[in-house]
Enzyme design. Structure first.
Site, short mmCIF file in Angstrom:
data_model
loop_
_atom_site.label_atom_id
_atom_site.label_comp_id
_atom_site.label_asym_id
_atom_site.label_seq_id
_atom_site.Cartn_x
_atom_site.Cartn_y
_atom_site.Cartn_z
N ASP A 187 -4.16 -14.03 -8.00
CA ASP A 187 -4.11 -13.03 -6.94
C ASP A 187 -3.53 -11.75 -7.52
O ASP A 187 -2.37 -11.73 -7.94
CB ASP A 187 -3.21 -13.58 -5.82
CG ASP A 187 -3.65 -13.14 -4.44
OD1 ASP A 187 -3.99 -11.95 -4.30
OD2 ASP A 187 -3.63 -13.96 -3.52
N ASP A 294 -5.82 -8.24 -3.76
CA ASP A 294 -5.14 -8.11 -2.48
C ASP A 294 -5.30 -6.70 -1.89
O ASP A 294 -5.10 -5.71 -2.59
CB ASP A 294 -3.66 -8.40 -2.70
CG ASP A 294 -2.86 -8.51 -1.42
OD1 ASP A 294 -3.13 -9.43 -0.64
OD2 ASP A 294 -1.96 -7.66 -1.20
N GLU A 379 -10.14 -8.63 -1.34
CA GLU A 379 -9.64 -8.83 0.02
C GLU A 379 -9.65 -7.46 0.67
O GLU A 379 -8.94 -6.55 0.23
CB GLU A 379 -8.23 -9.41 0.03
CG GLU A 379 -7.87 -9.96 1.41
CD GLU A 379 -6.57 -9.44 1.98
OE1 GLU A 379 -6.18 -9.92 3.06
OE2 GLU A 379 -5.94 -8.54 1.40
N HIS A 450 -4.20 -18.07 4.12
CA HIS A 450 -2.75 -18.16 4.34
C HIS A 450 -2.23 -17.11 5.32
O HIS A 450 -1.04 -17.07 5.57
CB HIS A 450 -2.05 -18.00 2.99
CG HIS A 450 -2.27 -16.63 2.41
ND1 HIS A 450 -3.52 -16.19 2.00
CD2 HIS A 450 -1.43 -15.59 2.23
CE1 HIS A 450 -3.42 -14.94 1.58
NE2 HIS A 450 -2.17 -14.55 1.71
N ASP A 451 -3.10 -16.26 5.82
CA ASP A 451 -2.67 -15.19 6.73
C ASP A 451 -3.09 -15.43 8.17
O ASP A 451 -2.89 -14.56 9.02
CB ASP A 451 -3.30 -13.86 6.31
CG ASP A 451 -2.72 -13.30 5.02
OD1 ASP A 451 -1.57 -13.64 4.70
OD2 ASP A 451 -3.41 -12.52 4.36
O1 TEU Z 1 -3.06 -9.40 3.55
C1 TEU Z 1 -3.58 -8.23 4.06
C2 TEU Z 1 -3.75 -8.03 5.54
O2 TEU Z 1 -4.10 -6.94 5.94
C3 TEU Z 1 -3.54 -9.05 6.57
O3 TEU Z 1 -4.45 -10.06 6.48
C4 TEU Z 1 -2.09 -9.39 6.60
O4 TEU Z 1 -1.98 -10.76 6.71
C5 TEU Z 1 -1.35 -8.76 7.74
O5 TEU Z 1 -1.12 -9.73 8.66
C6 TEU Z 1 -1.96 -7.59 8.45
O6 TEU Z 1 -1.41 -7.45 9.73
C7 TEU Z 1 -2.71 -9.46 2.21
C8 TEU Z 1 -2.14 -10.82 1.89
O7 TEU Z 1 -3.12 -11.80 2.06
C9 TEU Z 1 -0.93 -11.04 2.74
O8 TEU Z 1 -0.40 -12.33 2.59
C10 TEU Z 1 0.09 -10.00 2.36
O9 TEU Z 1 1.19 -10.07 3.22
C11 TEU Z 1 -0.49 -8.59 2.42
O10 TEU Z 1 -1.78 -8.48 1.84
C12 TEU Z 1 0.38 -7.64 1.65
O11 TEU Z 1 0.30 -7.91 0.29
#
Ligand code: TEU
Ligand code: CA
Length: 685
Positions: A187, A294, A379, A450-451
């Site tokens: 990542d 990311d 992403e 994971h989000d």
């Molecule tokens: O996530 C980016 C993102 O915009 C969202 O999916 C995030 O989970 C957030 O909830 C937006 O409201 C990526 C990663 O996957 C996430 O785990 C990180 O926290 C984020 O970037 C910052 O690096």
């Protein structure tokens, strides 16, 4: 484009189309609204004026500025077989037919019992992943980090966080993947670094020195002390509050789109881009096969960091986003990174190891030469279908795949809403998305990460407590994700039907986003229970609990950094392995079928009965042999009538059939995969 184009002209521009679609989706309106020729003829400014109560002031200008950043007509598509996407010999790249699997290292397997999953734990499960049929692992960040955002705040891009193991452990994992015919990607979190990264420390010490330009430091020695002065602009952070933090030691403001300790890198500084390319080359040398990048669409911020449009901020939830979610130099920076970081040069030393060939029958061959270009999976939150296509399918080549997040919620819904997602939405979404692709283009198919809360829970709601229904719906989702055209990204636990957690109170959540949201709601006057109820449905912790390998492990479950609250019987690897009726074995069978049937990784697809709300069918075709595979899914928890013309009696895989294979009725969430064409006409298999 003139200063007052028509809606139709805007819609003809890829970025304009996505922007309009996004607004409609956000408002919960039907996208087909724009198909109306009368509406297409309306001038943008007239519509913006009428819609002012919703779109606010200045919407048209913001939109036109965004369109002005990007060429209106897409540059020529990259011909497959002669481009940066190919394997070097003109054939399709490996990832076109791959199944990816996302590991969340902290919660996968804990090898030393300290309650934190680790790299040796992943290595110990490689046979499991290879047996499942995984082609490529993606690890969420394993780098040295203070852990303010679970590793998405990196302190050292070339070091492994001690709780996950050592660099030697990672080398062993890479070699272990390759030996089993699997690739592995990491990542790359380079929109921001941790505030503890040496670059940021150096920038704070000497804001006017070389590292000052690595970040967005604003203000100067004369700026009055925070909080008496205002931040440089009105942008807000994804984790709440202003996107600016005052650095008393440097007497500057610093930009952070995420947590206050995740400092945005300034990609306009050439040295930053060179550092990132170096990091990528370094990991490629260690055998890493590519990266998931990311929030990579946020790296180019509009020059001067102008104020965000408050109405857009309100509509989308984050102020300032129109100035960086598809920034002016995004494409240029990504294609540069592809060239300088991901592309192998002849003088590069050989990678420590490379993947062994894995043949269609699953047997292993010799190690392959290193891929000429490491895979780039973007992403890209907020990027729509057409913007995604601009990034993946047009010269100069930027990314290979993007994640389109519109799949996760119905129109008018956001992650925090507590509602039941209708599978008919997924059907509409994929038919539209796939129908807009050109030859050679691939989409990433993902439902969990994971989000996000688990898709299975979104679909079933409370009904997920019924184990039969839970298993049935999990299999229907698996068929959709693994048999539609595209590149599936499974997230750990999906293969055993993992669902959301019954967290009881805020003390059980660890994630910075949820905790901040909770605090904001409390500060705004919500009671503890009410605030928790508004955080729980969207909490990122749901998907971050430990992988359930075996029921016995639950004796020691308290030892995990985040104990799983959901412990229902039947939903662990140990309970499902070897049981042909299980969710796990169905995943295995689906992946095996993908590998064996060229039709399932070819491009051609047809969607019979596109308008049915409860029946989803598609027909895949192998252009080589003409073999067709029909997939039929009952999208509901009820029995439905099966339309006669799609499937055949030559069923090659099925689930949830309630005993009656290919009858006139489809049982709840039934999946039937059948063969059509050549093979059916009698040619013996
Ligand atoms: O996530 C980016 C993102 O915009 C969202 O999916 C995030 O989970 C957030 O909830 C937006 O409201 C990526 C990663 O996957 C996430 O785990 C990180 O926290 C984020 O970037 C910052 O690096
Ligand atoms: Ca451990």
């Amino acid at each position: 484009m003139n200063s007052n184009p028509s809606i139709g002209e805007i819609y003809a521009h890829p970025v304009g189309r996505d922007a309009i679609d996004k607004v409609l989706l956000q408002l919960g309106c039907d996208r087909r609204w724009v198909d109306n020729p009368l509406i297409r003829r309306l001038p943008l400014r007239a519509v913006a004026r009428l819609a002012r109560p919703v779109l606010g002031l200045g919407f048209a200008d913001s939109l036109l500025q965004l369109l002005g950043d990007h060429p209106g007509t897409p540059a020529p598509r990259l011909p497959i077989g002669n481009d940066a996407h190919s394997s070097g010999d003109g054939s399709a790249p490996w990832w076109h037919s791959a199944v990816f699997y996302q590991v969340y290292p902290r919660s996968f397997d804990d090898s030393n019992g300290d309650g934190i999953g680790d790299i040796p734990g992943i290595t110990a499960r490689l046979d499991y992943l290879a047996d499942l049929g995984v082609d490529c692992l993606w690890l969420s960040p394993i780098f040295d980090s203070p852990g303010d955002d679970a590793g998405y705040d990196i302190r050292d891009y070339r070091a492994v966080a001690p709780e996950f193991g050592t660099l030697a452990d990672l080398d062993a994992l890479i070699a272990g993947c390759h030996a089993r015919g699997m690739r592995i990607i990491l990542d790359l979190v380079v929109n921001h670094t941790s505030a503890e990264h040496p670059w940021f420390r150096a920038a704070c010490e000497d804001p006017d020195g070389p590292y000052g330009d690595y970040y967005f430091l604003r203000g100067g020695p004369d700026t009055p002390d925070n909080p008496s002065s205002d931040p440089p602009n009105n942008w807000t952070s994804f984790f709440g509050g202003s996107a600016w933090r005052w650095l008393p030691e440097a007497r500057r403001w610093a930009l952070h789109l995420f947590a206050p300790s995740q400092m945005d890198l300034n990609w306009d500084t050439p040295a930053v881009r060179a550092e990132v390319a170096d990091i990528v080359r370094w990991w490629r040398g260690r055998g890493i096969d590519g990266f998931r990048l990311d929030v990579i669409n946020y790296i180019s911020k509009r020059s001067g960091l102008p104020a965000g449009n408050p109405a857009i901020g309100k509509l989308i939830g984050f102020t300032g986003i129109e100035h960086y979610f598809f920034g002016p130099r995004l494409h240029a920076y990504l294609s540069e990174l592809r060239r300088n970081g991901f592309t192998r040069e002849n003088e590069d030393p050989p990678a420590s190891s490379t993947v062994r060939e894995r043949r269609a029958d699953g047997s292993l061959g010799d190690p392959l030469p290193q891929d000429p270009v490491g895979v780039m999976v973007g992403e890209t939150p907020g990027v729509g279908v057409e913007m995604g296509r601009l990034l993946t399918a047009h010269e100069p080549c930027a990314l290979d795949l993007t994640f389109n997040f519109d799949v996760l919620d119905e129109p008018g819904r956001v992650r925090w809403d507590d509602y039941r997602l209708n599978l008919a939405y997924l059907k509409d979404y994929y038919i539209d998305y796939l129908g807009r692709l050109g030859a050679g283009e691939r989409i990433a198919l993902f439902l969990d990460n994971h989000d996000n809360p688990r898709m299975l829970s979104k679909v079933l709601g409370e009904d997920a407590v019924d184990p039969a229904l839970r298993a049935a719906a999990a299999k229907a989702l698996a068929a959709i994700q693994l048999l539609l055209p595209g590149v599936p990204f499974l997230f750990q636990g999906q293969e055993i039907g993992a669902v959301n957690q019954d967290f009881r109170d805020i003390g059980e959540l660890h994630d910075v986003e949820s905790l901040n949201r909770y605090d904001e709601l409390r500060a705004a006057g919500a009671g503890a229970e009410e605030a928790f109820a508004q955080v729980l449905p969207g909490a990122r912790d749901h998907a971050r609990v430990p992988m359930r390998w075996a029921p016995a492990a639950e004796a020691g479950a308290q030892a995990w950094w985040q104990p799983a609250a959901e412990r229902s019987a039947g939903f662990t690897v140990a309970e499902q392995a070897g049981d042909p009726e299980s969710v796990l074995e169905f995943h295995r069978a689906l992946i095996r079928l993908r590998r064996a049937e060229p039709a399932l990784t070819a491009e051609e697809v047809e969607f019979p009965r596109p308008r049915s709300r409860d029946y989803f069918a598609w027909i895949r075709r192998d252009p080589g042999t003409g073999t067709e595979i029909a997939v039929e899914v009952n999208l509901t928890a009820r029995a439905i009538a099966r339309p006669g013309e799609v499937g055949t009696s030559d069923v090659i895989l099925a689930a949830n059939t309630a005993g009656g294979e290919h009858g006139d009725e489809m049982a709840p969430f039934e999946v039937t995969v059948s063969r059509r064409g050549e093979a059916v006409q009698g040619s013996p298999k």
